[in-house]
Design an enzyme around this catalytic site. Sequence first.
Site, PDB file in Angstrom:
ATOM      1  N   LYS A  81       0.838  -1.198   0.000  1.00 15.59           N
ATOM      2  CA  LYS A  81       0.000   0.000   0.000  1.00 15.59           C
ATOM      3  C   LYS A  81       0.875   1.251   0.000  1.00 15.59           C
ATOM      4  O   LYS A  81       1.592   1.513   0.961  1.00 15.59           O
ATOM      5  CB  LYS A  81      -0.894   0.053   1.242  1.00 15.59           C
TER       6      LYS A  81
ATOM      7  N   GLU B 284      10.607   0.586   9.999  1.00 16.32           N
ATOM      8  CA  GLU B 284      11.563   1.686   9.791  1.00 16.32           C
ATOM      9  C   GLU B 284      10.840   2.956  10.204  1.00 16.32           C
ATOM     10  O   GLU B 284       9.941   3.410   9.502  1.00 16.32           O
ATOM     11  CB  GLU B 284      11.962   1.783   8.315  1.00 16.32           C
TER      12      GLU B 284
ATOM     13  N   CYS C 246      13.625  10.467   7.090  1.00 14.95           N
ATOM     14  CA  CYS C 246      13.659   9.938   8.455  1.00 14.95           C
ATOM     15  C   CYS C 246      15.055  10.040   9.047  1.00 14.95           C
ATOM     16  O   CYS C 246      15.210  10.231  10.249  1.00 14.95           O
ATOM     17  CB  CYS C 246      13.151   8.506   8.489  1.00 14.95           C
TER      18      CYS C 246
ATOM     19  N   GLU D 251      10.585  14.883  15.827  1.00 19.29           N
ATOM     20  CA  GLU D 251      10.840  14.889  14.397  1.00 19.29           C
ATOM     21  C   GLU D 251       9.954  15.957  13.748  1.00 19.29           C
ATOM     22  O   GLU D 251       8.730  15.876  13.827  1.00 19.29           O
ATOM     23  CB  GLU D 251      10.492  13.500  13.856  1.00 19.29           C
TER      24      GLU D 251
HETATM   25  P1  NDP Z   1       2.216   7.507   8.849  1.00 19.13           P
HETATM   26  O1  NDP Z   1       3.111   6.708   9.703  1.00 19.13           O
HETATM   27  O2  NDP Z   1       0.816   7.736   9.289  1.00 19.13           O
HETATM   28  O3  NDP Z   1       2.132   6.879   7.388  1.00 19.13           O
HETATM   29  C1  NDP Z   1       2.951   5.864   6.858  1.00 19.13           C
HETATM   30  C2  NDP Z   1       2.096   4.808   6.129  1.00 19.13           C
HETATM   31  O4  NDP Z   1       1.297   4.095   7.068  1.00 19.13           O
HETATM   32  C3  NDP Z   1       1.120   5.404   5.128  1.00 19.13           C
HETATM   33  O5  NDP Z   1       0.996   4.533   4.036  1.00 19.13           O
HETATM   34  C4  NDP Z   1      -0.145   5.464   5.946  1.00 19.13           C
HETATM   35  O6  NDP Z   1      -1.287   5.542   5.150  1.00 19.13           O
HETATM   36  C5  NDP Z   1      -0.084   4.174   6.725  1.00 19.13           C
HETATM   37  N1  NDP Z   1      -0.869   4.135   7.946  1.00 19.13           N
HETATM   38  C6  NDP Z   1      -1.393   5.172   8.669  1.00 19.13           C
HETATM   39  N2  NDP Z   1      -2.052   4.714   9.759  1.00 19.13           N
HETATM   40  C7  NDP Z   1      -1.945   3.359   9.738  1.00 19.13           C
HETATM   41  C8  NDP Z   1      -2.400   2.308  10.600  1.00 19.13           C
HETATM   42  N3  NDP Z   1      -3.079   2.560  11.710  1.00 19.13           N
HETATM   43  N4  NDP Z   1      -2.100   1.034  10.279  1.00 19.13           N
HETATM   44  C9  NDP Z   1      -1.386   0.754   9.181  1.00 19.13           C
HETATM   45  N5  NDP Z   1      -0.928   1.694   8.325  1.00 19.13           N
HETATM   46  C10 NDP Z   1      -1.195   2.985   8.593  1.00 19.13           C
HETATM   47  O7  NDP Z   1       2.905   8.874   8.558  1.00 19.13           O
HETATM   48  P2  NDP Z   1       2.180  10.248   8.104  1.00 19.13           P
HETATM   49  O8  NDP Z   1       2.156  10.283   6.668  1.00 19.13           O
HETATM   50  O9  NDP Z   1       0.880  10.450   8.823  1.00 19.13           O
HETATM   51  O10 NDP Z   1       3.214  11.294   8.668  1.00 19.13           O
HETATM   52  C11 NDP Z   1       3.162  11.668  10.039  1.00 19.13           C
HETATM   53  C12 NDP Z   1       4.547  11.889  10.560  1.00 19.13           C
HETATM   54  O11 NDP Z   1       5.283  10.688  10.501  1.00 19.13           O
HETATM   55  C13 NDP Z   1       5.364  12.865   9.766  1.00 19.13           C
HETATM   56  O12 NDP Z   1       5.111  14.165  10.147  1.00 19.13           O
HETATM   57  C14 NDP Z   1       6.760  12.416  10.074  1.00 19.13           C
HETATM   58  O13 NDP Z   1       7.197  12.999  11.268  1.00 19.13           O
HETATM   59  C15 NDP Z   1       6.628  10.946  10.254  1.00 19.13           C
HETATM   60  N6  NDP Z   1       7.019  10.168   9.065  1.00 19.13           N
HETATM   61  C16 NDP Z   1       8.166   9.478   9.127  1.00 19.13           C
HETATM   62  C17 NDP Z   1       8.591   8.754   8.041  1.00 19.13           C
HETATM   63  C18 NDP Z   1       9.837   7.994   8.081  1.00 19.13           C
HETATM   64  O14 NDP Z   1      10.333   7.583   7.048  1.00 19.13           O
HETATM   65  N7  NDP Z   1      10.386   7.756   9.241  1.00 19.13           N
HETATM   66  C19 NDP Z   1       7.849   8.740   6.786  1.00 19.13           C
HETATM   67  C20 NDP Z   1       6.612   9.468   6.833  1.00 19.13           C
HETATM   68  C21 NDP Z   1       6.247  10.155   7.943  1.00 19.13           C
HETATM   69  P3  NDP Z   1      -1.759   6.967   4.550  1.00 19.13           P
HETATM   70  O15 NDP Z   1      -0.578   7.776   4.218  1.00 19.13           O
HETATM   71  O16 NDP Z   1      -2.453   6.583   3.355  1.00 19.13           O
HETATM   72  O17 NDP Z   1      -2.597   7.563   5.630  1.00 19.13           O
END
Ligand code: NDP
Length: 483
Positions: free
Chosen positions: A185, A259, A293, A390
């Site tokens: 996904k 990760e 990240c 972060e």
């Molecule tokens: P999320 O952790 O919410 O998103 C990452 C993925 O997980 C997306 O595909 C998301 O779907 C999906 N997801 C969300 N909720 C669930 C759940 N309960 N169960 C399973 N999968 C889920 O990150 P966000 O995009 O909301 O970003 C929020 C914060 O996270 C950022 O501000 C940043 O600080 C951090 N972040 C860190 C990353 C990293 O690489 N370490 C990458 C991205 C964000 P969908 O996007 O479709 O909602």
Amino acid sequence: METDMTFEYAPAPESRAIVTIKPKYGHFIGGKFVPGSKHFPTINPATEEVLSQIALAGKADVDAAVKAARKAYTSTWSKMSGKERGKYLYRIARIMQERAREFAVLETLDNGKPIRESRDTDIPLAAAHFFYHAGWADKLEYAGLGTSPKPLGVAGQIIPWNFPLLMLAWKVAPALAAGNTVVLKPAESTPLTALLFAEVCQQAELPAGVVNIVTGDGSTGALIVNHPGIDKIAFTGSTEVGKIIARAVAPTKKSVTLELGGKAANIVFDDAPIDETVEGIVNGIFFNQGHVCCAGSRLLLQESVAEEVLHKLKNRMEKIRVGDPMDKNTDVGAINSKEQLAKIIELSAVGDAEGAERWSPACELPSKGFWFAPTIFTGVTQAHRIAREEIFGPVLSVLTFRTPQEAIEKANNTPFGLSAGIWSEKGSRTLWASQQLRAGVIWANTFNKFDPTSPFGGYKESGWGREGGRHGLAAYLKGVSHE
Ligand code: NDP
């Protein structure tokens, strides 16, 4: 030598004619595109233009994808020799290279990152991951992971929006090389390159069901995580969601790799080569708008060189070009979403309120889309939220230290442990510091360098397991790790 001479840049826009974006997309299940029922828009964050309507996968769609993946696993993929699997991976890698420009333009339109980065970093690295893992497919028994390594089965993979195609490659390539099939996904705000990748799977004649792509939001992600037909969950994203996933899989037999977030220290010692260091600081925090990240978001400067570094850093930041991501001269593009921009604005305001000093170069931001000027905060202490949380944007928190020991203590004073940087001309100091730092990846006199052969992953709240290299391969094989 510093000079005040500036040059005007003529616009150098990349053409978007190479991509065809359909008005609406369905899911990719069992080798075919199948229509979705509900849809949501995906937009270009640089212009707020709606690019397409994306299907929101519900239970029935996820069930169908898991079923297709299971069928492909038992009937085809797990039975195929590694040599044959490798051929498909090579084929996918070559098609990705052939269609690299299309991928780069699409990534930039959907994500907001500069075309220079999608063209020169994301897409070539994504192809490199497939090439690298193609090489492993027929050599698993020589990887030092047991004499007859076996795949786990069906992998559910959930990826974020910051490196959409690259994160897909990090997940799909090792899974397939090891003989697993996948249900992936992409993030809600960046699904388009994953859907183009589905076309590449068709073009490569990958057996139906080996790769399934369902689009949706967090609710779709949760359906994958909780699906009983899945053997392994691989997730990249926030620590918050990582914890939800860890709780969900704890009572099951699912393997899991996570990760998660980071708050990397980028440590500058007094003997560092200052000009190179300034380039590394800029690359560490402003690459990909700081949506990284492992970004070097906490700069630790040794007091005796702090003033000089900050002076040169501000000078260098004056030259950063923020704006149209499709312009080949752009250094910093758009923030990926309205929500992410709101988060960056909120945490930066906390920095002001806590007494840190904010500085940004003068830069004109486009009126439409989501933008945030490259920003540094000085006078930051370890207690400040902007030193602990972060921000995931182009915002750097600057702290100082007097002794190497103090640098290490400050660097390790974080719930995260994903990456770190060391700037010093002294090899012994670099080696000493790297042994003290609790971080999964440590760069010396460079930052944000990635290679498929090198394992990547964190300590503490930065996650579980490694991706890339032999370690990453192990996470997709039975009995080797995280079982
Ligand atoms: P999320 O952790 O919410 O998103 C990452 C993925 O997980 C997306 O595909 C998301 O779907 C999906 N997801 C969300 N909720 C669930 C759940 N309960 N169960 C399973 N999968 C889920 O990150 P966000 O995009 O909301 O970003 C929020 C914060 O996270 C950022 O501000 C940043 O600080 C951090 N972040 C860190 C990353 C990293 O690489 N370490 C990458 C991205 C964000 P969908 O996007 O479709 O909602």
